[in-house]
Enzyme design. Structure first.
Site, PDB file in Angstrom:
ATOM      1  CB  CYS A 140      -6.451   2.906  -2.094  1.00  0.00           C
ATOM      2  SG  CYS A 140      -5.064   3.038  -1.008  1.00  0.00           S
TER       3      CYS A 140
ATOM      4  CE  LYS B 117      -2.745   7.674  -1.722  1.00  0.00           C
ATOM      5  NZ  LYS B 117      -2.997   7.162  -0.362  1.00  0.00           N
TER       6      LYS B 117
ATOM      7  CG  ASP C 253      -2.205   0.820  -3.236  1.00  0.00           C
ATOM      8  OD1 ASP C 253      -1.026   1.164  -3.036  1.00  0.00           O
ATOM      9  OD2 ASP C 253      -3.146   1.220  -2.525  1.00  0.00           O
ATOM     10  CG  ASN C 254      -1.563   4.322  -4.527  1.00  0.00           C
ATOM     11  OD1 ASN C 254      -2.639   3.840  -4.168  1.00  0.00           O
ATOM     12  ND2 ASN C 254      -0.754   4.932  -3.674  1.00  0.00           N
TER      13      ASN C 254
ATOM     14  CB  SER D 103      -7.157   3.524   4.520  1.00  0.00           C
ATOM     15  OG  SER D 103      -7.081   3.440   3.126  1.00  0.00           O
TER      16      SER D 103
ATOM     17  CG  HIS E 116      -2.276   3.803   3.856  1.00  0.00           C
ATOM     18  ND1 HIS E 116      -2.724   4.697   4.795  1.00  0.00           N
ATOM     19  CD2 HIS E 116      -2.896   4.128   2.688  1.00  0.00           C
ATOM     20  CE1 HIS E 116      -3.585   5.533   4.228  1.00  0.00           C
ATOM     21  NE2 HIS E 116      -3.709   5.206   2.952  1.00  0.00           N
TER      22      HIS E 116
ATOM     23  CE  LYS F 276      -6.331   0.607   1.764  1.00  0.00           C
ATOM     24  NZ  LYS F 276      -5.337   1.690   1.636  1.00  0.00           N
TER      25      LYS F 276
ATOM     26  CG  HIS G 279      -9.951   1.050   0.335  1.00  0.00           C
ATOM     27  ND1 HIS G 279      -8.936   1.965   0.302  1.00  0.00           N
ATOM     28  CD2 HIS G 279     -11.086   1.744   0.633  1.00  0.00           C
ATOM     29  CE1 HIS G 279      -9.428   3.171   0.561  1.00  0.00           C
ATOM     30  NE2 HIS G 279     -10.727   3.047   0.769  1.00  0.00           N
TER      31      HIS G 279
ATOM     32  CG  ASP H 189      -2.070   0.898   1.155  1.00  0.00           C
ATOM     33  OD1 ASP H 189      -2.086   1.742   0.245  1.00  0.00           O
ATOM     34  OD2 ASP H 189      -2.978   0.785   1.992  1.00  0.00           O
ATOM     35  CG  ASP H 190      -0.345   4.901  -0.037  1.00  0.00           C
ATOM     36  OD1 ASP H 190      -1.079   4.494  -0.953  1.00  0.00           O
ATOM     37  OD2 ASP H 190      -0.711   5.744   0.801  1.00  0.00           O
TER      38      ASP H 190
ATOM     39  NE  ARG I 167      -6.029  -0.900  -2.114  1.00  0.00           N
ATOM     40  CZ  ARG I 167      -5.204  -1.511  -1.273  1.00  0.00           C
ATOM     41  NH1 ARG I 167      -5.545  -2.667  -0.736  1.00  0.00           N
ATOM     42  NH2 ARG I 167      -4.058  -0.975  -0.948  1.00  0.00           N
TER      43      ARG I 167
END
Ligand SMILES: *[C@@H]1O[C@H](CO)[C@@H](O)[C@H](O)[C@H]1NC(C)=O
Ligand SMILES: *[C@@H]1O[C@H](CO)[C@@H](O)[C@H](O)[C@H]1NC(C)=O
Ligand SMILES: *[C@@H]1O[C@H](CO)[C@@H](O)[C@H](O)[C@H]1NC(C)=O
Ligand SMILES: *[C@@H]1O[C@H](CO)[C@@H](O)[C@H](O)[C@H]1NC(C)=O
Ligand SMILES: *[C@@H]1O[C@H](CO)[C@@H](O)[C@H](O)[C@H]1NC(C)=O
Length: 504
Positions: free
Chosen positions: A74, A307, A286-287, A155, A234, A128, A130, A34-35, A78
């Site tokens: 996010c 991001k 994810d990003n 999140s 994250h 997660k 989301h 994540d991130d 996903r």
């Protein structure tokens, strides 16, 4: 039927069953950080990250240099990894879903889990989600092909987590989470088992869940699919007692180390149960990194911004494919995307991808033959895709054209002002063109006047973009359906006053 014919049938039947046993469908482990930026892993050049298990997968597997997600935030990213379709089709835009969101990934979307389920796969997700909760859990993973789920459905900063401790264990983490919403729940399938979640023991719970799931499946001889979209790395970054303070990078490094340790436990369990040889492990994120957290956030390496933006730092991600004795170790520069995972898993499992309009292509030529990629282009949607503006950028071969650029709050505070929130939407006509092989940092745009040879590239990109957009059917915006506080997950639904009373 005469006897010889019966024997023939028997022989054919036995052949078929033998073949089925000897080439039992592969298991899939899909890891989604994540991130996490292009420059955050040890194997992608970060000097101080501690990621020994991911580095090992990269060294013994295939490491991608040109792997893209479909969104710089996010939820949309996903939606795409699980469906093989751009988020615009499924309606997971603009931005992300919230605890009380009415919408979620539409149930008629076919996820990887739903592709594999009819083939007899055991399917599980931890982490997660989301992609929505909705009324009475309408959009939970258990409604989208997953047999079991353990995790926080959004999140972990989407609730008051201001008591979260970092390192030393009694020191509060930096920053604040959302207030005025329910505390962060931990769900098992469709039931809240902890609220607020015990953050410091969360990774251990995931690790145990994965181990049990793999052991059970291996024992039953059942093929399996485990999806681990991690809450790490994250904001706010933290780690449990075994990783806190153990990296050289502070809370971000500790969070990453904790995620990496679960990767280690998963690989160990696969080995122990004798199924490693028949398991494809795929890792990506994810990003891009949330640069506004400054030195406490992630790192995009030499990619521009992070991001929230359609620069490379927002959407080019680390990716690793590992399959013992099947994937030749190395580095690939072939173009690939999170969109391509569903068609690839489907092909390897011996089934067809769903009939809906797919944006992903089978990437097994990259995994097993060193390329070439079947993917011709990549389209970059902003956080708020619209039919009015369409895609902000296109990648074709080594070239990238920006039709629009814009900074983002998530990428504020970097030295490069193009990344900031104050870098408002700008149209580029002719598009800003970069050669990403010579200039991966998008520093030196190629002007058609000085580089007449790129004129045809631009024309082709424009045509590709027009064709793509003409074929794009926007699904109803699920985020646009808004939020209702009554839908926030609460373990004591009739308690009063909400949201503070939601604890058990
Ligand atoms: C799902 O249903 C919606 C609404 O009826 C429709 O617009 C969409 O095309 C469907 N999606 C798929 C993948 O069939
Ligand atoms: C949701 O669950 C509640 C409580 O179990 C129930 O009363 C209600 O009818 C459900 N709503 C729907 C739409 O299923
Ligand atoms: C944070 O800690 C304080 C003091 O121990 C406590 O009163 C409060 O309920 C805690 N908040 C949360 C969200 O756990
Ligand atoms: C994988 O297969 C090879 C040869 O088929 C075997 O030697 C090896 O022990 C297996 N490894 C694991 C971890 O199962
Ligand atoms: C090139 O781009 C990188 C990443 O965005 C940036 O750090 C660097 O300052 C740029 N260099 C020049 C010469 O513009």
């Amino acid at each position: 039927m005469g006897l010889p014919l019966v024997l023939d049938f028997l022989a054919i039947f036995m052949c078929l069953s033998v073949r089925r046993v000897s080439s039992s469908p592969p298991n899939f482990i899909l890891l989604f950080a994540d991130d996490l930026g292009f420059g955050d892993l040890g194997c992608y050049g970060h000097p101080n990250s501690l990621t020994p298990n991911l580095d090992k997968l990269a060294a013994k597997g295939l490491r991608f240099t040109d792997f893209y997600v479909t969104s710089p935030v996010c939820s949309p990213s996903r939606a795409s990894i699980l469906t093989g379709r751009y988020q615009t089709r499924s309606g997971i835009y603009p931005g992300v879903l919230y605890p009380g969101s009415r919408g979620g990934l539409p149930l008629n979307e076919t996820t990887i889990a739903e592709v594999l389920k009819p083939l007899g796969y055991n399917t599980a997700i931890m982490g997660k989600w989301h992609l929505g909760v909705g009324l009475n859990g309408t959009y939970l993973p258990t409604r989208q092909g997953f047999d079991s789920y353990l995790g926080i459905p959004y999140s972990h900063d989407m609730g008051p987590c201001h008591n979260l401790t970092c390192f030393p264990p009694d020191v509060k983490c930096f920053g604040f989470c959302d207030r005025g919403v329910v505390t962060v729940p931990l769900m098992h399938n469709e039931v809240i088992i902890q609220q607020p979640v015990d953050f410091l023991n969360l990774e251990t719970a995931y690790s145990n869940f994965a181990t049990t799931f793999i052991r059970d499946s291996a024992q039953k001889g059942q093929p399996f699919f485990l999806y681990y979209p991690s809450h790490h790395t994250h904001y706010p970054q933290f780690a449990g007692p075994r990783a806190a303070g153990k990296s050289r990078r502070g809370p971000f490094g500790d969070a990453l180390l904790e995620l990496d340790s679960t990767v280690g436990h998963i690989v160990h369990t696969l080995k122990e149960t004798g199924v490693l040889n028949n398991t494809l492990i795929f890792f990506t994120a994810d990003n891009g990194p949330e640069l506004m957290r400054m030195s406490r956030g992630g790192n995009a390496g030499l990619m521009k911004c992070g991001k929230g933006t359609t620069y490379e730092g927002g959407m080019r991600e680390p990716a690793i494919a590992y399959w013992h004795d099947r994937i030749t170790p190395g580095v690939t520069h072939e173009l690939a995307s999170s969109l391509d995972i569903l068609p690839t898993f489907a092909m390897l499992a011996g089934t067809r991808p769903p009939k809906a309009a797919l944006d992903g292509v089978d990437m097994s030529s990259i995994l097993f033959q060193g390329g070439p990629s079947q993917r011709e282009a990549m389209f970059y949607y902003p956080t708020d895709p619209s039919e009015k503006y369409g895609v902000f950028a296109v990648r074709l071969g080594k070239y990238k054209a920006h039709f629009y650029t814009r900074g983002a709050t998530h990428s504020d505070t970097t030295p490069d002002h193009d990344c900031h929130m104050t870098a408002f939407l700008k149209e580029h006509d002719p598009p800003l063109l970069f050669d990403l092989e010579a200039d991966p940092s998008e520093n030196y745009s190629l002007s058609p006047d000085e580089h007449p040879e790129v004129e045809w590239v631009l024309q082709r990109m424009q045509r590709l973009r027009d064709d793509f957009q003409a074929s794009m059917v926007f699904g109803e915006s699920q985020v646009g359906r808004g939020s209702d506080p009554a839908l926030e997950p609460c373990c004591t639904p009739s308690c009063n006053p909400k949201p503070d009373c939601c604890r058990c």
